[in-house]
Design an enzyme around this catalytic site. Structure first.
Site: not given
Length: 247
Positions: A50, A143
């Site tokens: 990211h 996650e």
């Protein structure tokens, strides 16, 4: 102590000592990562998933971080063997692989960090070789709710360094949204399930946090590596604070 000896010593003792503190490096500027490391963080996680970085930046970032005494970890963009091996070749002390949900996925990623006959990694004698390749170097991220369901199998994978909880994506997976409240029962139960599985398996438990208060709480829960925010978030916060003061 040689660089390889430093890597082996740091990774080998990550479960044995006090909590180690870190932050994410997401800005595409190695000088920013170096400044963060100089403040005393134990590790910086260079974020290729990211962050504003490309593969060409990784060797510069890892050198800048380790030259001031912190450990450079690298989060690869996705769970593919080529990315894992390349991150190690470019100087990552350990790799962090996102979105792992099964033991088989974890086994494949661990194999990508090891040379044959133990694994599938291609030999690239640049920066990540020698003795450091005889120790566990792969942290996989849990996650999702599916990852939590399979955490015992994932933590038991031979050669895994540990599990890194991605709390925001976990909150989304649990239906809580990205702005979940820290300590929300279903989220906290999932986090505790992960850290307890890591403790039983004798591997590292790591987590990202929103700041010092949550980080302290996670350390008390037994997390070995605790990351606090990112260089971008800390810069944003400091800038906002100084402007509020003068206004």
């Amino acid at each position: 102590m040689t660089r390889d000896e430093q890597v082996v010593a740091w990774l080998g003792s990550a479960c044995a000592g006090p909590t180690r503190w870190g932050t994410f490096a997401v800005l595409g500027e190695p000088g920013a990562a170096e400044i963060m490391a100089e403040q005393g963080f134990d590790f910086l996680l260079v974020d290729l998933q990211h962050g504003l970085l490309d593969w060409a930046d990784v060797a510069t970032f890892t050198r800048a971080i380790e030259n001031v005494g912190a450990a450079p970890l690298v989060r690869v963009p996705s769970g593919d063997a080529a990315s894992v091996g390349r991150a190690l070749d470019l100087g990552a002390w350990a790799v962090v692989v996102p979105m792992i949900e099964t033991g088989e996925q974890a086994r494949q990623m661990v194999a990508a960090t090891q040379y044959p006959p133990r694994g599938t990694r291609s030999f690239g004698p640049f920066r990540g070789r020698a003795a450091a390749d005889d120790v566990a170097r792969c942290l996989v991220m849990i996650e999702t709710a599916a990852g939590v369901d399979n955490v015992a199998e994932i933590a038991a994978v031979d050669g895994i360094l540990g599990i890194f909880v991605g709390p925001t994506d976990l909150g989304l997976s649990l239906g809580l949204g990205s702005a979940y409240e820290v300590g929300e029962p279903s989220h906290d139960d999932a986090v505790r399930t992960v850290v307890e599985a890591c403790a039983r398996a004798g591997v590292i438990a790591a987590i990202q946090t929103a700041g010092a208060a949550e980080a302290t709480m996670r350390a008390s829960q037994g997390f070995d590596l605790v990351s606090m925010r990112s260089d971008a978030a800390l810069l944003r916060g400091a800038a906002a604070e100084i402007l509020r003061a003068v206004h």
